[in-house]
Scaffold this motif. Structure first.
Motif, PDB file in Angstrom:
ATOM      1  N   UNK A   1      42.114  34.770  31.937  1.00 54.36           N
ATOM      2  CA  UNK A   1      41.980  34.324  33.321  1.00 54.36           C
ATOM      3  C   UNK A   1      42.158  35.442  34.336  1.00 54.36           C
ATOM      4  N   UNK A   2      42.497  36.665  33.884  1.00 58.70           N
ATOM      5  CA  UNK A   2      42.733  37.741  34.844  1.00 58.70           C
ATOM      6  C   UNK A   2      42.361  39.079  34.233  1.00 58.70           C
ATOM      7  N   UNK A   3      41.873  39.989  35.075  1.00 57.23           N
ATOM      8  CA  UNK A   3      41.497  41.325  34.621  1.00 57.23           C
ATOM      9  C   UNK A   3      41.867  42.341  35.701  1.00 57.23           C
ATOM     10  N   UNK A   4      42.308  43.514  35.262  1.00 53.19           N
ATOM     11  CA  UNK A   4      42.568  44.634  36.154  1.00 53.19           C
ATOM     12  C   UNK A   4      41.994  45.899  35.530  1.00 53.19           C
ATOM     13  N   UNK A   5      42.219  47.026  36.168  1.00 52.40           N
ATOM     14  CA  UNK A   5      41.754  48.322  35.667  1.00 52.40           C
ATOM     15  C   UNK A   5      42.963  49.210  35.439  1.00 52.40           C
ATOM     16  N   UNK A   6      43.112  49.714  34.232  1.00 57.60           N
ATOM     17  CA  UNK A   6      44.280  50.519  33.881  1.00 57.60           C
ATOM     18  C   UNK A   6      44.198  51.888  34.544  1.00 57.60           C
ATOM     19  N   UNK A   7      45.347  52.333  35.109  1.00 53.14           N
ATOM     20  CA  UNK A   7      45.418  53.613  35.806  1.00 53.14           C
ATOM     21  C   UNK A   7      46.164  54.683  35.029  1.00 53.14           C
ATOM     22  N   UNK A   8      46.902  54.269  33.985  1.00 49.97           N
ATOM     23  CA  UNK A   8      47.797  55.179  33.288  1.00 49.97           C
ATOM     24  C   UNK A   8      49.229  54.957  33.747  1.00 49.97           C
ATOM     25  N   UNK A   9      50.178  55.481  32.978  1.00 47.50           N
ATOM     26  CA  UNK A   9      51.601  55.384  33.310  1.00 47.50           C
ATOM     27  C   UNK A   9      52.060  53.950  33.524  1.00 47.50           C
ATOM     28  N   UNK A  10      51.471  53.014  32.765  1.00 48.35           N
ATOM     29  CA  UNK A  10      51.908  51.630  32.839  1.00 48.35           C
ATOM     30  C   UNK A  10      51.484  50.891  34.086  1.00 48.35           C
ATOM     31  N   UNK A  11      50.491  51.408  34.811  1.00 47.47           N
ATOM     32  CA  UNK A  11      50.044  50.776  36.044  1.00 47.47           C
ATOM     33  C   UNK A  11      48.586  50.359  35.966  1.00 47.47           C
ATOM     34  N   UNK A  12      48.250  49.359  36.752  1.00 52.94           N
ATOM     35  CA  UNK A  12      46.859  48.934  36.882  1.00 52.94           C
ATOM     36  C   UNK A  12      46.569  48.656  38.354  1.00 52.94           C
ATOM     37  N   UNK A  13      45.299  48.658  38.715  1.00 51.75           N
ATOM     38  CA  UNK A  13      44.900  48.181  40.030  1.00 51.75           C
ATOM     39  C   UNK A  13      44.162  46.879  39.815  1.00 51.75           C
ATOM     40  N   UNK A  14      44.460  45.896  40.660  1.00 56.37           N
ATOM     41  CA  UNK A  14      43.853  44.579  40.480  1.00 56.37           C
ATOM     42  C   UNK A  14      43.869  43.803  41.787  1.00 56.37           C
ATOM     43  N   UNK A  15      43.103  42.729  41.801  1.00 53.01           N
ATOM     44  CA  UNK A  15      43.148  41.750  42.885  1.00 53.01           C
ATOM     45  C   UNK A  15      43.949  40.578  42.340  1.00 53.01           C
ATOM     46  N   UNK A  16      45.259  40.489  42.656  1.00 53.85           N
ATOM     47  CA  UNK A  16      46.146  39.583  41.918  1.00 53.85           C
ATOM     48  C   UNK A  16      45.898  38.098  42.120  1.00 53.85           C
ATOM     49  N   UNK A  17      45.853  37.643  43.383  1.00 53.93           N
ATOM     50  CA  UNK A  17      45.739  36.204  43.629  1.00 53.93           C
ATOM     51  C   UNK A  17      45.580  35.972  45.125  1.00 53.93           C
ATOM     52  N   UNK A  18      45.223  34.741  45.534  1.00 50.87           N
ATOM     53  CA  UNK A  18      45.127  34.450  46.967  1.00 50.87           C
ATOM     54  C   UNK A  18      46.409  34.822  47.699  1.00 50.87           C
ATOM     55  N   UNK A  19      46.237  35.263  48.934  1.00 51.36           N
ATOM     56  CA  UNK A  19      47.330  35.663  49.833  1.00 51.36           C
ATOM     57  C   UNK A  19      47.870  37.055  49.519  1.00 51.36           C
ATOM     58  N   UNK A  20      47.349  37.715  48.473  1.00 53.07           N
ATOM     59  CA  UNK A  20      47.704  39.107  48.219  1.00 53.07           C
ATOM     60  C   UNK A  20      46.458  39.963  48.399  1.00 53.07           C
ATOM     61  N   UNK A  21      46.642  41.270  48.233  1.00 56.50           N
ATOM     62  CA  UNK A  21      45.566  42.211  48.464  1.00 56.50           C
ATOM     63  C   UNK A  21      45.281  42.986  47.186  1.00 56.50           C
ATOM     64  N   UNK A  22      44.186  43.708  47.160  1.00 57.72           N
ATOM     65  CA  UNK A  22      43.936  44.627  46.056  1.00 57.72           C
ATOM     66  C   UNK A  22      45.070  45.638  46.071  1.00 57.72           C
ATOM     67  N   UNK A  23      45.752  45.783  44.938  1.00 61.11           N
ATOM     68  CA  UNK A  23      46.960  46.607  44.932  1.00 61.11           C
ATOM     69  C   UNK A  23      47.245  47.142  43.539  1.00 61.11           C
ATOM     70  N   UNK A  24      48.151  48.117  43.488  1.00 59.08           N
ATOM     71  CA  UNK A  24      48.620  48.665  42.228  1.00 59.08           C
ATOM     72  C   UNK A  24      49.821  47.855  41.766  1.00 59.08           C
ATOM     73  N   UNK A  25      49.798  47.445  40.516  1.00 59.56           N
ATOM     74  CA  UNK A  25      50.887  46.688  39.912  1.00 59.56           C
ATOM     75  C   UNK A  25      51.228  47.299  38.562  1.00 59.56           C
ATOM     76  N   UNK A  26      52.456  47.123  38.103  1.00 59.66           N
ATOM     77  CA  UNK A  26      52.742  47.459  36.703  1.00 59.66           C
ATOM     78  C   UNK A  26      51.981  46.492  35.793  1.00 59.66           C
ATOM     79  N   UNK A  27      51.567  46.953  34.640  1.00 59.03           N
ATOM     80  CA  UNK A  27      50.831  46.063  33.730  1.00 59.03           C
ATOM     81  C   UNK A  27      51.717  44.931  33.239  1.00 59.03           C
ATOM     82  N   UNK A  28      53.020  45.084  33.393  1.00 62.97           N
ATOM     83  CA  UNK A  28      53.950  44.030  32.989  1.00 62.97           C
ATOM     84  C   UNK A  28      54.158  42.986  34.089  1.00 62.97           C
ATOM     85  N   UNK A  29      53.454  43.112  35.222  1.00 61.54           N
ATOM     86  CA  UNK A  29      53.652  42.184  36.334  1.00 61.54           C
ATOM     87  C   UNK A  29      53.171  40.782  35.993  1.00 61.54           C
ATOM     88  N   UNK A  30      52.287  40.671  35.015  1.00 59.97           N
ATOM     89  CA  UNK A  30      51.788  39.368  34.608  1.00 59.97           C
ATOM     90  C   UNK A  30      52.125  39.126  33.148  1.00 59.97           C
TER      91      UNK A  30
END
Length: 371
Positions: A332-361
């Motif tokens: 149900x969700x996809x992001x793009x891996x950046x390295x160092x345990x981080x990804x960039x993604x569009x998380x959900x309504x009311x948030x913005x395109x942002x960098x998150x740890x891959x463990x955020x979900x």
């Protein structure tokens, strides 16, 4: 906030992850904080009102004045708490002096069950801060109990008045409370212990930690790899701050979306990206056409199983999340891996395109390497 008794009165706003396949040029504030992640911080990218971010950075910077032995206090920790407690004073007016109007007050702690409270807490402040002279209510952006704020409240802006309804006062007071007698908040276990004291709930601790990790990631500048992976990563990073739009975005960029997301967003009113719209756009810049949905994108290129762990990912890879890690149909969700345990993604309504740890979900379902 609580006294040393187990009060359980904070309004824990547990944020459910969206079944996504999610905000504008950014103002910056300086994150100069004690022991924190340095460099300029973008308030809009963080999803934090600029005046609140100023209060968090100032509160963290003042901590050694009150708790000299405290280590590791930083704005991200205060933001992680305030995100859960009041969504950074969402919907309120914040004056240049930091006063929040109308005041933020929680439900009456009368044992009725409202707001999850089942124990009665008689009034301790005569209604001074919570407007209730019979029972307590949590107050301010950090949701202190009046009794606790009297014990830990500090004058964060030097105006001679101490109020839980002032962003500066509340932020430095929360920093003092979290630091205790002198914790080292650089140590993950001590950080979790401090948050647990704030609210005796492991679910609450996990929620706050996920926000702290997200804000920590904002302070970092990911390295952009070479080749097509670099094209994909750079294209995605350039979209930071663009709004989430349910069904929005595609190979040509941000678009309006469709109605309606599980969180109720009508994407037709928002120009932006959902998770798979963002990945479509970034990969199109490298000449690769991806299917529209996250589940279908899992079938493109080399599939990286969840069992291989996050360590198998490379910058530019797609990162998937699903209800069942072995079933692509459940993704149900996809992001793009950046390295160092981080990804960039569009998380959900009311948030913005942002960098998150891959463990955020939760529900990591592996990755894919279309390049």
């Amino acid at each position: 906030m609580r006294t040393k008794r187990k009060l359980g009165c904070l309004l824990v706003l547990l944020l459910a992850m969206a079944a996504c396949c999610t905000a504008p040029v950014l103002m910056s504030a300086t994150a100069g904080q004690s022991g924190g992640q340095g460099g300029p911080v973008d308030a809009k990218a963080a999803g934090i009102p600029e005046r609140m971010l100023t209060a968090y950075t100032a509160g963290a910077a003042q901590i050694t004045e009150y708790v000299p032995d405290c280590k590791g206090m930083r704005w991200q920790i205060l933001a992680g708490i305030a995100r859960v407690e009041s969504d950074h004073a969402a919907g309120k007016q914040i004056t240049p002096a930091g006063d929040i109007t109308p005041p933020i007050t929680g439900p009456r702690l009368d044992g009725s069950g409202a707001g999850g409270n089942t124990s009665a807490f008689p009034d301790t402040d005569g209604g001074r801060w919570d407007g209730d002279s019979t029972y307590e209510r949590a107050v301010g952006p950090f949701q202190f109990l009046p009794e606790t704020f009297r014990a830990y409240g500090k004058d964060g802006n030097g105006d001679g008045t101490i109020s839980p309804h002032n962003a500066d006062d509340a932020a430095v007071s929360a920093a003092v409370y979290l630091c205790g007698a002198g914790r080292d908040l650089n140590v993950r276990e001590e950080l979790r212990a401090a948050i647990y004291v704030y609210n005796h709930s492991q679910a609450y601790v996990d929620d706050v930690i996920s926000g702290i990790d997200r804000y920590d990631a904002l302070g970092a500048s990911p390295d952009v790899p070479s080749g097509n992976a670099g094209v994909v990563v750079a294209a995605a990073l350039a979209q930071q701050g663009i709004p989430y739009s349910w069904g929005g975005g595609g190979p040509s960029g941000a678009t309006t979306g469709i109605c309606c997301s599980p969180r109720g967003q009508d994407g037709r009113t928002v120009t932006g990206f959902d998770c798979s719209g963002l990945t479509q756009y970034a990969y199109a810049k490298a000449g690769i056409t991806l299917p529209r949905t996250a589940a279908a994108q899992a079938g493109v290129g080399q599939r990286i199983p969840a069992s291989a762990g996050y360590g198998a990912l490379q910058p530019g890879d797609l990162v998937f999340y699903g209800y069942s890690p072995t079933s692509d149909a459940s993704i149900h969700h996809v992001g793009i891996y950046l390295g160092d345990g981080q990804m960039i993604n569009a998380p959900r309504p009311d948030l913005r395109v942002q960098i998150d740890p891959v463990t955020a979900m939760s529900g990591y379902a592996g990755g894919a390497r279309p390049l």
